[in-house]
Scaffold this active site. Structure first.
Site, mmCIF file in Angstrom:
data_model
loop_
_atom_site.group_PDB
_atom_site.id
_atom_site.type_symbol
_atom_site.label_atom_id
_atom_site.label_comp_id
_atom_site.label_asym_id
_atom_site.label_seq_id
_atom_site.Cartn_x
_atom_site.Cartn_y
_atom_site.Cartn_z
ATOM 1 N N LEU A 15 10.088 -45.503 35.984
ATOM 2 C CA LEU A 15 9.468 -45.486 34.187
ATOM 3 C C LEU A 15 7.847 -45.350 35.193
ATOM 4 O O LEU A 15 6.956 -46.026 35.864
ATOM 5 C CB LEU A 15 9.071 -47.059 33.466
ATOM 6 N N TYR A 48 -6.150 -32.469 34.421
ATOM 7 C CA TYR A 48 -5.984 -33.461 33.697
ATOM 8 C C TYR A 48 -7.749 -34.346 33.625
ATOM 9 O O TYR A 48 -7.763 -34.801 32.969
ATOM 10 C CB TYR A 48 -4.991 -34.757 33.773
ATOM 11 N N LYS A 77 0.028 -32.854 41.198
ATOM 12 C CA LYS A 77 0.242 -31.527 41.290
ATOM 13 C C LYS A 77 -0.354 -30.757 42.006
ATOM 14 O O LYS A 77 -2.046 -30.761 41.561
ATOM 15 C CB LYS A 77 0.914 -31.466 39.738
ATOM 16 N N HIS A 110 2.762 -27.594 40.078
ATOM 17 C CA HIS A 110 2.514 -28.507 38.326
ATOM 18 C C HIS A 110 2.913 -26.751 38.125
ATOM 19 O O HIS A 110 4.185 -27.262 36.523
ATOM 20 C CB HIS A 110 0.998 -28.141 38.527
HETATM 21 N N1 NDP Z 1 4.360 -31.084 34.622
HETATM 22 C C1 NDP Z 1 3.838 -30.901 34.043
HETATM 23 O O1 NDP Z 1 3.386 -29.830 32.771
HETATM 24 C C2 NDP Z 1 3.581 -31.867 32.643
HETATM 25 C C3 NDP Z 1 3.434 -32.752 32.398
HETATM 26 N N2 NDP Z 1 2.740 -34.162 31.825
HETATM 27 C C4 NDP Z 1 2.755 -35.408 32.122
HETATM 28 O O2 NDP Z 1 4.030 -35.924 31.137
HETATM 29 C C5 NDP Z 1 2.987 -37.578 30.466
HETATM 30 C C6 NDP Z 1 3.607 -37.705 29.541
HETATM 31 O O3 NDP Z 1 3.467 -36.542 28.414
HETATM 32 P P1 NDP Z 1 2.562 -36.055 27.095
HETATM 33 O O4 NDP Z 1 2.763 -35.157 27.187
HETATM 34 O O5 NDP Z 1 0.937 -37.097 27.500
HETATM 35 O O6 NDP Z 1 3.578 -37.322 26.347
HETATM 36 P P2 NDP Z 1 4.239 -38.066 25.689
HETATM 37 O O7 NDP Z 1 5.106 -38.021 24.739
HETATM 38 O O8 NDP Z 1 4.030 -39.327 26.192
HETATM 39 O O9 NDP Z 1 3.805 -38.990 24.012
HETATM 40 C C7 NDP Z 1 1.689 -39.443 24.616
HETATM 41 C C8 NDP Z 1 1.685 -39.471 23.186
HETATM 42 O O10 NDP Z 1 2.892 -41.020 22.690
HETATM 43 C C9 NDP Z 1 1.441 -41.717 21.524
HETATM 44 N N3 NDP Z 1 2.525 -43.035 22.552
HETATM 45 C C10 NDP Z 1 2.656 -43.145 23.360
HETATM 46 N N4 NDP Z 1 3.302 -44.619 23.665
HETATM 47 C C11 NDP Z 1 3.502 -44.689 22.041
HETATM 48 C C12 NDP Z 1 4.198 -45.727 21.598
HETATM 49 N N5 NDP Z 1 5.367 -46.977 22.115
HETATM 50 N N6 NDP Z 1 4.345 -45.282 19.789
HETATM 51 C C13 NDP Z 1 3.513 -44.155 19.878
HETATM 52 N N7 NDP Z 1 2.950 -43.652 20.647
HETATM 53 C C14 NDP Z 1 3.184 -44.208 21.290
HETATM 54 C C15 NDP Z 1 0.474 -41.373 23.196
HETATM 55 O O11 NDP Z 1 -0.808 -42.376 22.429
HETATM 56 P P3 NDP Z 1 -1.682 -43.242 22.658
HETATM 57 O O12 NDP Z 1 -2.293 -43.237 23.984
HETATM 58 O O13 NDP Z 1 -2.772 -43.917 22.005
HETATM 59 O O14 NDP Z 1 -1.370 -44.504 22.709
HETATM 60 C C16 NDP Z 1 0.333 -39.880 22.404
HETATM 61 O O15 NDP Z 1 -0.625 -39.281 21.791
HETATM 62 C C17 NDP Z 1 1.554 -36.285 31.108
HETATM 63 O O16 NDP Z 1 0.552 -37.678 30.327
HETATM 64 C C18 NDP Z 1 1.343 -35.810 32.385
HETATM 65 O O17 NDP Z 1 1.360 -37.112 33.003
HETATM 66 C C19 NDP Z 1 2.977 -33.608 30.836
HETATM 67 C C20 NDP Z 1 2.800 -32.661 29.824
HETATM 68 C C21 NDP Z 1 3.385 -31.437 30.874
HETATM 69 O O1 NHF Z 2 0.853 -31.307 33.225
HETATM 70 C C1 NHF Z 2 -0.142 -30.452 31.513
HETATM 71 C C2 NHF Z 2 -1.371 -30.639 30.429
HETATM 72 O O2 NHF Z 2 -1.992 -30.154 31.231
HETATM 73 C C3 NHF Z 2 -1.526 -28.652 31.245
HETATM 74 C C4 NHF Z 2 -3.124 -27.828 30.597
HETATM 75 O O3 NHF Z 2 -4.151 -28.774 30.941
HETATM 76 C C5 NHF Z 2 -0.611 -27.828 31.120
HETATM 77 O O4 NHF Z 2 -0.705 -26.775 31.436
HETATM 78 C C6 NHF Z 2 0.525 -28.761 32.158
HETATM 79 O O5 NHF Z 2 1.328 -28.462 31.581
#
Ligand code: NDP
Ligand code: NHF
Length: 314
Positions: A15, A48, A77, A110
């Site tokens: 986690l 980010y 990344k 990435h």
């Molecule tokens: N490799 C890639 O291309 C990508 C990587 N990522 C990674 O994965 C991570 C997670 O994915 P992400 O797209 O950010 O989204 P998530 O699926 O983790 O969702 C984030 C959202 O959920 C809310 N949230 C968090 N915990 C809770 C809870 N317990 N109850 C209700 N709402 C909650 C957050 O709000 P709040 O902050 O207000 O709690 C935010 O609005 C990213 O931050 C990044 O590090 C993501 C997308 C692409």
């Molecule tokens: O990790 C991610 C979140 O931010 C990017 C966009 O700004 C995405 O492309 C990516 O997958």
């Protein structure tokens, strides 16, 4: 904490804290709070635009004796604009400078998408796979690994075809594929392929990435945490929908990186480690109707791009 193991026996905490969309003013507190709660894994990326603040929080945590460098696992990344072999190490060095670290635990490509070295987060100025093959970028990643700048290397948003290209030709194996995973997009075949080939898998957007900007969302986007099945399982165990989703990811032996900048929700998500879903829950979740992809990659495949959506996903 529960972990996944790499081939050399190193462990990665199952986690971690996601940091995409965590604003510079918020991410410092979020990272510090997470480390105080017990998180030992932070997921970062230069795109980010908050790695400097993450770095300040890590420094503070080391200084205050909350954790040591060796006790935490930090991922970052390589962005699309540094895919040429000789651009990889400088990009990683910039990330290390911003994070104020001497080495990363894991460095990922990435996206399997190359862009010119311009001021990007724009989906433009592409370089085709012929101009910069994935293998060229991977060789840069291998160099970074050999120089000790990162303990492990891997990829993100890679499908089976892209992974195979690397696996069949590499000197150092990719040890991670970070992809979107949740009950609306379980990607069972991709996980099976990765695990059979010694590649661990990280689940991104595990809660449905609700805080993406409107420009990134479709009008009819489903809300995962409001899904009836997820809500009913949460009620049954007296836990939150987010905890069901995080526990589901860990149940499948995938690393999971929910993002939050809220103290209460950071703690709540961490407590998912104690949740145990039963067979009935898992069967119900398996019946949730998908697929739905939140981070759909359409931004890399607009008209004129050498990348096509059908080549991006399995
Ligand atoms: N490799 C890639 O291309 C990508 C990587 N990522 C990674 O994965 C991570 C997670 O994915 P992400 O797209 O950010 O989204 P998530 O699926 O983790 O969702 C984030 C959202 O959920 C809310 N949230 C968090 N915990 C809770 C809870 N317990 N109850 C209700 N709402 C909650 C957050 O709000 P709040 O902050 O207000 O709690 C935010 O609005 C990213 O931050 C990044 O590090 C993501 C997308 C692409
Ligand atoms: O990790 C991610 C979140 O931010 C990017 C966009 O700004 C995405 O492309 C990516 O997958």
């Amino acid at each position: 904490m529960k972990s996944v193991k790499f081939e050399n026996g190193d462990e990665m905490p199952i986690l971690g804290l996601g940091t995409w969309k965590s604003k510079p003013g918020e991410v410092y507190d979020a990272v510090l709070h997470a480390l105080k709660c017990g998180y030992r894994h932070i997921d970062c990326a230069p795109i980010y635009q908050n790695e400097k603040e993450v770095g300040k929080a890590l420094q503070k945590a080391f200084k205050d004796g909350i954790v040591t460098r060796e006790e935490i696992f930090v991922t970052s990344k390589l962005w699309n604009n540094a895919h040429k072999k000789d651009q990889v190490i400088p990009a990683l060095e910039k990330t290390l400078k911003d994070l104020k670290l001497d080495y990363l635990d894991l460095y990922l490509i990435h996206w399997p998408v190359a862009q010119k070295e311009v001021n990007v987060s724009q989906p433009a100025d592409f370089l085709s796979p012929k101009e910069v093959p994935l293998l060229e970028t991977w060789e840069g990643m291998e160099e970074a690994f050999h120089e000790g700048l990162t303990l492990h290397i891997g990829v993100s948003n890679f499908n089976i075809k892209n992974l195979t290209e690397i696996l069949d030709n590499c000197e150092v194996m990719p040890e991670m594929n970070q992809v979107e995973l949740h009950p609306l997009l379980p990607q069972n075949d991709l996980i099976e392929f990765c695990h059979e080939n010694g590649v661990q898998v990280t689940a991104y957007s595990p809660l449905g990435s609700t805080d993406r900007t409107a420009a990134m969302k479709k009008d009819d986007e489903p809300n995962l945490m409001e899904n009836e099945t997820i809500q009913s399982i949460a009620k049954k165990h007296n836990i939150s929908p987010a905890q069901v989703l995080i526990a589901w990811a860990m149940e499948r032996d995938t690393v999971v990186i929910p993002k939050s900048v809220n103290e209460g929700r950071i703690k709540e998500n961490f407590e998912s480690l104690k949740v145990e879903l039963d067979q009935v829950d898992l069967e119900k979740i398996a019946k949730i109707k998908g697929p739905y992809r939140f981070v759909d990659g359409t931004f890399w495949t607009m008209e004129g791009s050498p990348y096509k959506l059908e080549d991006l996903w399995d």
